[in-house]
Write a protein that holds these residues in place. Structure first.
Motif, short mmCIF file in Angstrom:
data_model
loop_
_atom_site.label_atom_id
_atom_site.label_comp_id
_atom_site.label_asym_id
_atom_site.label_seq_id
_atom_site.Cartn_x
_atom_site.Cartn_y
_atom_site.Cartn_z
N LEU A 38 -35.49 13.39 -41.13
CA LEU A 38 -34.51 13.99 -39.92
C LEU A 38 -33.83 12.91 -38.96
O LEU A 38 -33.08 13.34 -38.37
N ASP A 42 -38.63 11.81 -37.35
CA ASP A 42 -39.04 13.06 -37.57
C ASP A 42 -38.87 13.15 -39.20
O ASP A 42 -37.85 13.02 -39.82
N ARG A 341 -32.63 21.05 -44.21
CA ARG A 341 -32.10 20.97 -42.68
C ARG A 341 -31.81 22.18 -42.10
O ARG A 341 -31.85 22.24 -40.86
N HIS A 342 -31.05 22.98 -42.92
CA HIS A 342 -30.62 24.28 -42.30
C HIS A 342 -31.83 25.07 -41.86
O HIS A 342 -31.52 25.71 -40.55
N VAL A 344 -34.83 23.79 -40.76
CA VAL A 344 -35.68 23.25 -39.64
C VAL A 344 -34.63 23.11 -38.58
O VAL A 344 -35.34 23.02 -37.34
N LEU A 345 -33.41 22.57 -38.72
CA LEU A 345 -32.69 22.22 -37.70
C LEU A 345 -31.46 23.23 -37.23
O LEU A 345 -30.71 22.98 -36.21
N ASP A 346 -31.38 23.98 -37.91
CA ASP A 346 -30.34 25.29 -37.92
C ASP A 346 -28.87 24.55 -38.12
O ASP A 346 -28.00 24.84 -37.52
N GLU A 347 -29.05 23.59 -38.98
CA GLU A 347 -27.57 22.95 -39.15
C GLU A 347 -26.75 23.96 -40.15
O GLU A 347 -27.26 24.79 -40.81
#
Length: 383
Positions: A38, A42, A341-342, A344-347
């Motif tokens: 990430l 991370d 990524r969406h 975990v990171l709300d991308e």
């Protein structure tokens, strides 16, 4: 370095696609590379929990890849608060009930397509996920393939000018199963089990056309069952009740027209199992799974129709290969990484259950078009 473990219930990975593309070439491949980086030290570490109906197959699969967690009890897995994502690669007829359970359990959902057997069911899943506030995604792997990514690069760079038409050819001969084993499972050819090339491939064509050229506004289709008798995995004959070929014409919002033939009863005389020819005012391209060739207006030859003389030039040699210019990862793995990524990171992530419903809508109206012999418009879907 901070490593975050994300546990994923993977249902249907004993099947061909679920095993090869999603487990081995996506989730296990991410683990083999050390997890999903990430940035900033991370890393996301996906931890699969295999789910299915056949205990012996799950146990063998887990042992083969050094995995420890598997279960035939979906309800118990969904009740586990440490499981964050539910993935579904089952047969379509079993998908809706399982996804509803996952949403009710508060799991993020990632699923193969079609998302449901009908549009009403597909929209219902999208509404349930929205109301539950869970993240959701649908596999739309072909737009991540090298050939189509090169094609997208051409479109974004204005290579074509006005795009006039798209011609697609997909398919290969699937053996009947009597004297050679079939390459696809027998349920694919039984409508009562959710089989058929329209419900399988039209959702693909919807997102390919939508992402590259714009929304489909109408469909005209002719559907056939060319091979009516096949043999199943036990060598027993059965009647093929599902379509094995579909010939579709799709009007696009841009004004361009797409024609795509899909068939499991065609022998391949092309460079790849699927190819799209895109013709524009300024140039044309032919894209497959991996390769893409172009011919610009400035380098277009001047063919002359004369059937009395033999052809003295190779038309294929008049096209130029589009270079890779970058390394292309496995398309399924690339989308898995974006979905993780969406979560975990709300991308941002656009290929959700509503996008999946558009594919079901196109398949449903394609079958209706063939049955009634007329064109159908596709209304825009909203929740």
């Amino acid at each position: 370095m901070t490593r975050r473990t994300v546990r994923i219930a993977m249902n249907g990975v004993t099947g061909r696609m679920g095993y090869r593309q999603h487990l081995v070439r996506s989730i296990l491949a991410i683990r083999e590379q050390g997890g999903l980086d990430l940035g900033g030290g991370d890393v996301v570490w996906p931890e699969p929990v295999l789910v299915g109906r056949r205990a012996h197959a799950l146990e063998e699969l887990a042992g083969r890849h050094g995995l420890t967690e598997w279960s035939t009890d979906l309800d118990a897995v969904l009740a586990d608060d440490t499981v964050e994502i539910y993935f579904d690669a089952q047969v379509t007829s079993a998908r809706v009930e399982a996804i509803k359970k996952a949403i009710a359990a508060g799991k993020h959902v990632y699923t193969e397509k079609p998302t449901a057997t009908d549009l009403e069911g597909a929209l219902d899943l999208a509404r349930l996920a929205r109301d539950a506030g869970v993240k959701h995604g649908v596999v739309q792997d072909k737009i991540f393939l090298p050939g189509l990514r090169k094609l997208k690069r051409l479109i974004d760079g204005g290579f074509f000018g006005e795009i006039l038409s798209v011609r697609g050819e997909f398919g290969y001969w699937v053996f009947e199963g009597d004297w050679q084993e079939a390459q696809r499972p027998s349920w694919n050819y039984r409508a009562e089990d959710g089989g058929g090339i329209v419900v399988d491939m039209f959702p693909h064509w919807e997102y390919v056309l939508h992402e590259l050229f714009g929304p489909v506004t109408s469909v005209t289709a002719h559907v056939r069952t060319h091979v009516p008798r096949r043999w199943d995995e036990r060598g027993e004959p059965y009647e093929a009740t599902a379509d094995d070929a579909a010939y579709g014409i799709f009007q696009l919002a841009s004004g361009a027209v797409a024609q795509i033939n899909s068939s499991w009863a065609v022998r391949v005389n092309r460079d790849e199992l699927v190819e799209f020819q895109v013709d524009g005012v300024h140039g044309s391209a032919v894209a497959g799974l991996r390769n893409c060739r172009v011919q610009h207006r400035s380098a277009t030859p001047k063919p002359v129709w004369n059937p009395d003389l033999p052809v003295t030039e190779s038309f294929r040699d008049q096209w130029q290969e589009v270079p890779d210019n970058q390394e292309f990862d496995n398309g399924f793995k690339a989308q898995w990484e974006l979905f993780l990524r969406h979560v975990v990171l709300d991308e941002p992530y656009t290929w959700d259950l509503l996008a999946g419903a558009r594919g079901v809508q196109l398949a449903e109206l394609g079958l209706k078009s063939s049955a009634e012999g007329r064109r159908f418009d596709l209304p825009e879907l909203t929740l």
